[in-house]
Design an enzyme around this catalytic site. Sequence first.
Site, PDB file in Angstrom:
ATOM      1  N   LYS A   1     -27.905 -40.023  19.082  1.00 14.30           N
ATOM      2  CA  LYS A   1     -26.629 -39.928  19.798  1.00 14.30           C
ATOM      3  C   LYS A   1     -26.506 -41.147  20.706  1.00 14.30           C
ATOM      4  O   LYS A   1     -27.499 -41.582  21.310  1.00 14.30           O
ATOM      5  CB  LYS A   1     -26.618 -38.628  20.621  1.00 14.30           C
ATOM      6  CG  LYS A   1     -25.287 -38.328  21.311  1.00 14.30           C
ATOM      7  CD  LYS A   1     -25.348 -36.980  22.049  1.00 14.30           C
ATOM      8  CE  LYS A   1     -24.019 -36.648  22.711  1.00 14.30           C
ATOM      9  NZ  LYS A   1     -24.058 -35.344  23.423  1.00 14.30           N
ATOM     10  N   SER A  50     -20.251 -32.078  22.345  1.00 14.21           N
ATOM     11  CA  SER A  50     -20.020 -33.509  22.335  1.00 14.21           C
ATOM     12  C   SER A  50     -20.845 -34.258  21.287  1.00 14.21           C
ATOM     13  O   SER A  50     -20.477 -35.372  20.924  1.00 14.21           O
ATOM     14  CB  SER A  50     -20.327 -34.077  23.717  1.00 14.21           C
ATOM     15  OG  SER A  50     -21.704 -33.957  24.001  1.00 14.21           O
ATOM     16  N   SER A  95     -23.342 -28.698  23.716  1.00 10.15           N
ATOM     17  CA  SER A  95     -23.075 -29.907  22.934  1.00 10.15           C
ATOM     18  C   SER A  95     -23.995 -30.163  21.751  1.00 10.15           C
ATOM     19  O   SER A  95     -23.746 -31.066  20.963  1.00 10.15           O
ATOM     20  CB  SER A  95     -23.089 -31.136  23.848  1.00 10.15           C
ATOM     21  OG  SER A  95     -21.904 -31.189  24.596  1.00 10.15           O
TER      22      SER A  95
END
Lengths: 475, 478
Positions: free
Chosen positions: A71, A146, A170
């Site tokens: 990420k 997210s 997330s």
Amino acid sequence: MNFKQQRDNFRAKKISAVEAVEESLRKIKDDQLNIFINHFEQEALSNAMHIDNNFDDFIAKPLSGVPIAHKDIFCTEGLPTTCGSKMLENFIPPYDSTVVKNCLDAGSIMVAKTNMDEFAMGSSNETSYFGAVSNPWNHDLVPGGSSGGAAACVSANLTTISTGTDTGGSIRQPAALCGITGLKPTYGLVSRWGMIAFCSSMDQAGPFSRDAFGCAALLDAMASYDEKDSTSTKRQDINFEESLSKNFGSLKVGVIKNIQELDISEDVINAYETSKTVLTGLGHKLVEVDFSELSSGICSYYVIAPAECSSNLSRFDGVKYGYRSKGEKDIANLYMNTRSDGFGDEVKKRILIGTHVLSAGFYDAYYLQAQKVRRMIKLKFENFFKDVDLIFMPTTLDQAFEKNRKSDDPNRMYKEDLLTIPANLAGLPAISFPNGFKNNLPIAGQLIGKYFAEDLLLNTTNKIQEVTDWHKMTP
Amino acid sequence: MAQNDTLIKGWQPVIGLEVHVQLMTNTKLFSPAKNQFGEDANTLVDLIDLGLPGVLPVLNEGAMKQGIKFGLATNAKIAETMIFDRKNYFYPDLPKGYQITQLHYPIVRDGVVMVNGKKIRIHQAHLEEDAGKSMHDKYDDKSVIDLNRSGVPLLEIVSEPDIRSASEAVNYLKKIHQIITYLDISDGNMSQGSMRCDANVSIMKPEDKEFGTRAEIKNINSFKFVEKAINFEIKRQIKILEANGTVEQETRLYDSIKDETRSMRTKEFANDYRYFPCPDLVPTNITEELIESVKENMDELPEEKQDRFMSSYNLNEYDAGVICADKETANFFEKVVENADVQLAAKWIIGDLNALLNKHDMDLQESRIDAENFSELIQKITDNTISGKIAKEVLEEIWNTGAKVSEVIDSKGMQQISDAGELDNTIEIILNENTDQVNAYKSGKDKLFGFFVGQVMKATQGKANPRLVNELLKKKLS
């Protein structure tokens, strides 16, 4: 191909690290879903070559020879780290986050960094400065957020593992919406060093993979005590991969009482009921728990998280690094315009909320109150865990939704996190795994465990996945 | 309250001080960067001090131990659990956009120091990080920032409003300075900013029940300015109140060149710092064992040293007090008296040496005087090699050149003349040259004895042994 097959192939020398990376990069370059913010061909190939050349050193490592996508919230030395924001579009950190370093040491090869909601604030991946990510199952839908890019990446089989972070869901929510397995560890198990902070008291990094096995191996790599993170916990290492085959016996699993009162879709409830029979089939006992009070958690989350975020994001001021507005004559305008232009609307909204709830005259009514609710929720869980070993509930209220659908109704969007937030508030570990399908879209359930019960969560999920096939479905 | 001597025009000043002390640690409060003064700009800076994204603070335990030391030295309560908070504000020399400090759970609270026999209470002392330094006058068109100071550990010592005059404030500040230097937790150097002071000043009528509105004077950087700034502020407030005005609660800045305080910002424009507990740092428990181990390694405190000097060196209270006023002088004294007479050493340190230090506005470390050499000077006086008068000259010489006492005496032929035969001759000549005075003396003008002594000294350039001169003169003149 899943993670285990890929790693087995490398270990059996059926495929080299370079070949695995080349294949992954080929797919990444063809990506139509906007999953990645950057990919790193040269670095990845040279790392893969290093691993191939030192095969014996890496063969026993948990992630040996496997390509991974991180990420874009994890700092990578010498390589761009954007956090999904214009503010950091050109930011190149001079340091690796502990997670990235641990994964490298564990024999994985970073091929790309994944798209995400800006500064991890969002549940649909639509707040990214680099554009929305499409759900691999249906390109008109969101992948969740997210960590939307990270979940989509594994779901679309571009890599077999990826890293994410989970502050209010997330990891688990995008895992659910993309039909893969994702684990949010106990707060403090994985170091936050070099992971760009959103809400420091809840942010926790964790693994994505198709199944519990991949998550266990990746967690083995990620988890470490880190003296550079004062909130990291010093404890005896558990080998999560080995614990998959352990026998924890018959468990008492807490299930939600009066689930129909929680505004959960019928399809999700149906999948939930099916999973309950799977659990009893595995010899576990179900105990109803009253979850109703936990829903107040969402209110405290949306006070505490913005409060911490307003402070954490103060450093992005155009003075030292990152975006800086041009031609400013004084410092006040430099601050104002840098932050007005550099942050997206969702981030600005949360900074404003956070600034407000910490202000003199409002602190007691909001921030302090929210902390009390948070403590209440922790206590509630502690009480639950006097009676049960695990708690089982759906991960989300519904399946993946359309892009742009709910942007006019922020409260509806915030409610997406209703079922994931309680674990973050309490700092507990939770794993989401696919447990049903409807309209060719995945549905997921999650198990929440006691502090540092990741081994039990992974083991139980693995046992479920041994007798079900939801995790094998691919888009 | 019988403190009418502190009233000014019938007004009672009420003063509280906030003293920021930079702690002497190897590294900064939350980063591994070196904590040093005077290095090239931005060379002592770690990722953490730059406030880069994703980096995290880790508490320097050395700074915590120093805080504990201060607490022990002031009979304060040491926190069982201390908690760091974030104080949020934007400024270019504050890279994170917040300062990590302690608001509600400071490391030290409820301490006390004695200032000239009066108790001044310490409300709390807390650990916090220093900001960087902004420089606005280095270049015409830009401001520049040095982050070497960013993250340097500070102990902020907050007194209760127990101080009643500017001079008492200075004495309190000197006491704090004495304690921190004795504890070796700070060099206390005000000109380099390692000790800085904010003063809260208000005035009230002696019969008033409540304090007046206070003004806070920021960043005063010398003992002298503390006194001046407070006195200016007291006068300013008296003027306002006597003209039936109201004192505004505000932050003011002391301008040492104009000797005045000026408004920086009023209460309405005060920052809202939005304090909240720093989530990157867990609450820190301070165990009894830790406190005990700090106690064991703690240096002697000023009062303890003074008591010891009185009992083991037989110094009187005044002398012991002066010598123990700062640790350096006390250590110097102990080294000197290893080989020299105690009382004489005390007399010379308090007298001539202090006078020189004051005259040149230096401390011992900055001077060329070292204990061994000074000890020799005292020995030379004791064994009559030189007279006190000559000793003063020798002292001047070693002050200026740093030369060895024995070398100065040898090279300048300063040895005392203690040879009776040699002195006899000189006296003979002088008496012969001054027959009028000799006659006058013999006819009863006793006071002239001093005149003869003076003449002998002059003739011998002060080197004559005074005792011997007295003896011989008396014999000759009788």
